[in-house]
Design a protein around this motif. Structure first.
Motif, PDB file in Angstrom:
ATOM      1  N   ILE A  73      43.813  -4.779  21.448  1.00 15.59           N
ATOM      2  CA  ILE A  73      42.792  -3.871  22.261  1.00 15.59           C
ATOM      3  C   ILE A  73      41.502  -4.403  22.251  1.00 15.59           C
ATOM      4  CG2 ILE A  73      42.138  -1.547  22.722  1.00 15.59           C
ATOM      5  CD1 ILE A  73      44.204  -0.384  20.815  1.00 15.59           C
ATOM      6  N   SER A 133      33.322   0.479  12.411  1.00 14.45           N
ATOM      7  CA  SER A 133      34.287   0.755  13.583  1.00 14.45           C
ATOM      8  C   SER A 133      33.430   1.295  14.617  1.00 14.45           C
ATOM      9  CB  SER A 133      35.094   1.755  13.095  1.00 14.45           C
ATOM     10  OG  SER A 133      34.565   3.051  12.914  1.00 14.45           O
ATOM     11  N   GLY A 134      34.029   0.938  15.835  1.00 21.47           N
ATOM     12  CA  GLY A 134      33.348   1.481  17.006  1.00 21.47           C
ATOM     13  C   GLY A 134      32.739   2.680  16.912  1.00 21.47           C
ATOM     14  N   ALA A 135      33.791   3.751  16.392  1.00 25.14           N
ATOM     15  CA  ALA A 135      33.398   5.193  16.261  1.00 25.14           C
ATOM     16  C   ALA A 135      32.117   5.295  15.412  1.00 25.14           C
ATOM     17  CB  ALA A 135      34.372   5.908  15.725  1.00 25.14           C
ATOM     18  N   TYR A 161      35.847   7.286  26.495  1.00 24.17           N
ATOM     19  CA  TYR A 161      36.281   7.105  25.336  1.00 24.17           C
ATOM     20  C   TYR A 161      35.275   6.744  24.199  1.00 24.17           C
ATOM     21  CZ  TYR A 161      39.332   6.129  21.278  1.00 24.17           C
ATOM     22  OH  TYR A 161      39.794   6.268  19.996  1.00 24.17           O
ATOM     23  N   HIS A 162      35.293   7.311  23.202  1.00 28.23           N
ATOM     24  CA  HIS A 162      34.240   6.845  22.284  1.00 28.23           C
ATOM     25  C   HIS A 162      34.685   6.806  20.663  1.00 28.23           C
ATOM     26  CE1 HIS A 162      31.524   6.563  25.440  1.00 28.23           C
ATOM     27  NE2 HIS A 162      31.591   7.834  25.768  1.00 28.23           N
ATOM     28  N   GLY A 163      36.124   7.259  20.338  1.00 29.22           N
ATOM     29  CA  GLY A 163      36.352   7.080  19.113  1.00 29.22           C
ATOM     30  C   GLY A 163      36.952   8.435  18.593  1.00 29.22           C
ATOM     31  N   ARG A 164      37.530   8.551  17.588  1.00 27.07           N
ATOM     32  CA  ARG A 164      38.534   9.561  16.892  1.00 27.07           C
ATOM     33  C   ARG A 164      37.837  10.302  15.831  1.00 27.07           C
ATOM     34  NH1 ARG A 164      44.071   8.994  18.236  1.00 27.07           N
ATOM     35  NH2 ARG A 164      44.681   7.029  19.088  1.00 27.07           N
ATOM     36  N   GLU A 234      30.282   3.965  28.810  1.00 27.52           N
ATOM     37  CA  GLU A 234      30.765   2.723  28.942  1.00 27.52           C
ATOM     38  C   GLU A 234      30.669   1.868  30.127  1.00 27.52           C
ATOM     39  OE1 GLU A 234      34.593   5.119  27.896  1.00 27.52           O
ATOM     40  OE2 GLU A 234      35.115   2.986  27.108  1.00 27.52           O
ATOM     41  N   GLU A 239      39.609   2.992  27.748  1.00 29.40           N
ATOM     42  CA  GLU A 239      40.959   3.840  27.501  1.00 29.40           C
ATOM     43  C   GLU A 239      40.853   4.618  28.625  1.00 29.40           C
ATOM     44  OE1 GLU A 239      42.549   3.442  24.757  1.00 29.40           O
ATOM     45  OE2 GLU A 239      41.036   1.763  24.557  1.00 29.40           O
ATOM     46  N   ASP A 267      28.003   2.020  25.413  1.00 25.43           N
ATOM     47  CA  ASP A 267      29.107   1.514  24.614  1.00 25.43           C
ATOM     48  C   ASP A 267      29.891   0.526  24.925  1.00 25.43           C
ATOM     49  OD1 ASP A 267      31.499   1.839  23.282  1.00 25.43           O
ATOM     50  OD2 ASP A 267      32.183   3.602  23.259  1.00 25.43           O
ATOM     51  N   VAL A 269      31.868  -1.280  23.192  1.00 27.09           N
ATOM     52  CA  VAL A 269      32.855  -1.759  21.965  1.00 27.09           C
ATOM     53  C   VAL A 269      33.892  -2.340  22.586  1.00 27.09           C
ATOM     54  CG1 VAL A 269      34.517  -0.451  20.564  1.00 27.09           C
ATOM     55  CG2 VAL A 269      32.272   0.198  20.447  1.00 27.09           C
ATOM     56  N   GLN A 270      34.520  -2.044  23.910  1.00 29.83           N
ATOM     57  CA  GLN A 270      35.613  -2.766  24.224  1.00 29.83           C
ATOM     58  C   GLN A 270      35.378  -3.878  25.236  1.00 29.83           C
ATOM     59  OE1 GLN A 270      39.886  -1.742  26.294  1.00 29.83           O
ATOM     60  NE2 GLN A 270      38.925  -0.046  25.050  1.00 29.83           N
ATOM     61  N   LYS A 296      34.958  -4.392  17.902  1.00 30.29           N
ATOM     62  CA  LYS A 296      36.178  -4.987  18.310  1.00 30.29           C
ATOM     63  C   LYS A 296      35.925  -6.650  18.377  1.00 30.29           C
ATOM     64  CE  LYS A 296      38.214  -1.281  21.139  1.00 30.29           C
ATOM     65  NZ  LYS A 296      39.479  -0.974  20.700  1.00 30.29           N
TER      66      LYS A 296
HETATM   67  N1  PLZ Z   1      34.273   2.810  22.138  1.00 30.38           N
HETATM   68  C1  PLZ Z   1      34.739   2.082  24.263  1.00 30.38           C
HETATM   69  O1  PLZ Z   1      37.205   1.289  23.320  1.00 30.38           O
HETATM   70  C2  PLZ Z   1      38.136   1.885  20.887  1.00 30.38           C
HETATM   71  C3  PLZ Z   1      41.015   2.956  20.580  1.00 30.38           C
HETATM   72  C4  PLZ Z   1      42.438   2.831  19.877  1.00 30.38           C
HETATM   73  P1  PLZ Z   1      37.203   2.182  16.755  1.00 30.38           P
HETATM   74  N2  PLZ Z   1      39.251   1.657  21.660  1.00 30.38           N
HETATM   75  C5  PLZ Z   1      40.547   1.778  20.958  1.00 30.38           C
HETATM   76  C6  PLZ Z   1      42.868   4.162  19.518  1.00 30.38           C
HETATM   77  O2  PLZ Z   1      43.835   4.522  20.065  1.00 30.38           O
HETATM   78  O3  PLZ Z   1      42.284   4.609  18.617  1.00 30.38           O
HETATM   79  C7  PLZ Z   1      36.935   2.351  21.060  1.00 30.38           C
HETATM   80  C8  PLZ Z   1      36.561   2.082  22.521  1.00 30.38           C
HETATM   81  C9  PLZ Z   1      35.322   2.282  22.980  1.00 30.38           C
HETATM   82  C10 PLZ Z   1      34.495   3.338  20.912  1.00 30.38           C
HETATM   83  C11 PLZ Z   1      35.873   2.989  20.255  1.00 30.38           C
HETATM   84  C12 PLZ Z   1      36.303   3.266  19.013  1.00 30.38           C
HETATM   85  O4  PLZ Z   1      36.247   2.072  18.168  1.00 30.38           O
HETATM   86  O5  PLZ Z   1      36.572   0.713  16.219  1.00 30.38           O
HETATM   87  O6  PLZ Z   1      38.579   2.393  17.081  1.00 30.38           O
HETATM   88  O7  PLZ Z   1      36.421   3.151  16.038  1.00 30.38           O
END
Ligand code: PLZ
Length: 448
Positions: A73, A133-135, A161-164, A234, A239, A267, A269-270, A296
């Protein structure tokens, strides 16, 4: 013979080699163990278990060598086990592995921050701090923006998309699989439209202007600009389906933020670290974010992320207000320095552009012959096709095509709010013959 190398990295034979079906018997055995030990919530795109990777290939436990169009990714932009990364990390792991930068600092952390301050868009005075991490980078960017402005609202975009984590899942647009059942969500998050040319009701030509006007109108009406701490976007939605906002949209939003004292957070990150044919995707339209989040591609796979922004914003936070045990771990910092050297010395920004120049014409030609391909888009080595039911814009599931590619030894990823995007993120060091071979596999997969 081709299995003679004992290590991964660019020395691996740069060839597709299928010696079993995909996944092979040893991978299938390991997958059974995975199913018993790891919850199903941790999904797997392609259940081949990896032993080595490098250049443009990933090698599995059965001895298959797959073409890598995923880079984990968009992480291994410099390639897996890139020599400058390996060398620096190897030395560091033997010297010391952790002190915690907040307890007893070390030079490599500062060096990474200096580099990011220098390389990110804009020549204003900047500061950087490091997280894992990105999040975590996005969460921290929001913390800084709220602290510096004394405001609370955060504006995000459709398809983002910004994280989990709780806040970044809230900031993310798509319900399934990211948000379903995980509420309640964080407060003070507002969503506005994204300039998505392929699906904009008013057509691609009016998209930038209409989407920006709509977003700005919604912010004014529903939140009040004076309550908005940050607008977070972004520069190419990852995503969400590799959606390049219509040209002009990002500069308009950035200008609105500037005029209203709102922190504009990119953002990246990607999109960052040479992926899109610029070091950072914002450069394409000359947009200068107040804060930029990176992760990333920054460290070749070691966990590292960064928040870089205007000195006056980042310096506003009190001593001890930011941090974390592992942020800027010394191994990850050495890896990042190795990545940056590799991008600069091996001219990987140019290489990303070259990948786009190889892929885009072939994909456009493919679109002419395959009505299932509704749109071809992206920049540099961040390229996608959006699949549709022929003659309509109804989404056609990308997973089916991805499975056919996987069976032929091409690792591709899907994306998209509607699950109908195939995305291509090859390592920037992939040789041209593997790019060509991968595209031929894709072509056959689309023909069924
Ligand atoms: N911001 C723009 O693309 C992570 C997610 C994979 P982390 N993208 C891959 C998955 O399904 O969990 C992403 C991103 C953008 C933030 C994030 C978050 O980055 O390093 O996964 O926390």
């Amino acid at each position: 013979m081709s299995t003679a190398t004992t290590h991964g990295g660019p020395g691996l034979p740069q060839e597709r080699r299928l010696v079993t079906e995909i996944p092979g018997p040893r991978s299938r055995e390991l997958f059974v163990r995975k199913q018993a030990a790891v919850p199903p919530g941790i999904g797997v795109t392609l259940p081949v278990f990896v032993t080595q990777a490098g250049g443009g290939v990933v090698v599995d436990v059965d001895g298959n060598s797959l073409i890598d169009f995923g880079s984990g990714i968009a992480v291994t932009n410099v390639g897996n086990a890139a020599p400058r990364v390996v060398e620096r990390v190897r030395k560091q792991v033997a010297d010391f592995t952790h002190t915690c930068f907040m307890v007893a600092p070390y030079e490599s952390y500062v060096a990474v921050c200096e580099k990011l301050n220098e390389l990110t868009p804009g020549d204003h005075d900047k500061r950087t701090f490091l997280v894992n991490s990105g999040a975590e980078a996005v969460e921290n960017a929001v913390k800084v923006a709220r602290h510096a402005t004394g405001r609370q609202a955060v504006v995000v975009f459709d398809h983002g998309y910004h994280g989990r984590t709780l806040l970044t899942m809230t900031l993310t647009a798509k319900n399934m699989p990211y948000k379903q059942g995980f509420g309640p969500f964080a407060p003070e998050v507002y969503r506005v439209p994204l300039a998505y040319p392929f699906r904009w009701p008013g057509g691609p030509d009016n998209c930038a202007e209409e989407a920006a006007a709509e977003a700005i109108d919604l912010i004014g009406k529903q939140i009040g600009a004076e309550n908005v701490a940050a607008v977070l976007i972004e520069p190419i939605a990852g995503e969400g389906g590799f959606i390049e906002p219509a040209r002009g949209f990002l500069p308009k939003i950035a200008e609105y933020c500037r005029a209203n004292g709102i922190v504009f957070i990119a953002d990246e990150v990607q999109t960052g670290f040479a992926r899109t044919g610029d070091l950072f995707a914002c450069e394409d339209e000359g947009v200068v974010p107040d804060i930029i989040c990176t992760a990333k591609g920054i460290a070749g796979g070691l966990p590292l992320a960064a928040v870089t922004g205007r000195a006056e914003l980042l310096d506003a936070v009190h001593v001890g207000g930011l941090g974390g045990t592992y942020g800027g771990n010394p191994l990850a910092c050495e890896a990042a320095l190795g990545v940056i050297e590799t991008i600069e010395q091996d001219k990987l920004v140019d290489r990303a552009r070259h990948i786009g120049e190889v892929m885009l014409p072939r994909l456009h030609a493919l679109k002419e012959r395959n009505p299932i391909v509704g749109d071809v888009r992206g920049r540099g080595a961040m390229i996608a096709i959006e699949l549709v039911v022929p003659g309509t814009k109804d989404p056609y599931p990308a997973a089916e095509i991805a499975r056919r590619c996987h069976a032929e030894g091409l690792l591709v990823l899907t994306a998209g709010t509607y699950g109908n995007v195939l995305r291509f993120l090859p390592p920037l060091v992939i040789p041209d013959h593997l790019l060509d071979e991968g595209l031929s596999i894709l072509e056959r997969a689309l023909q069924g």
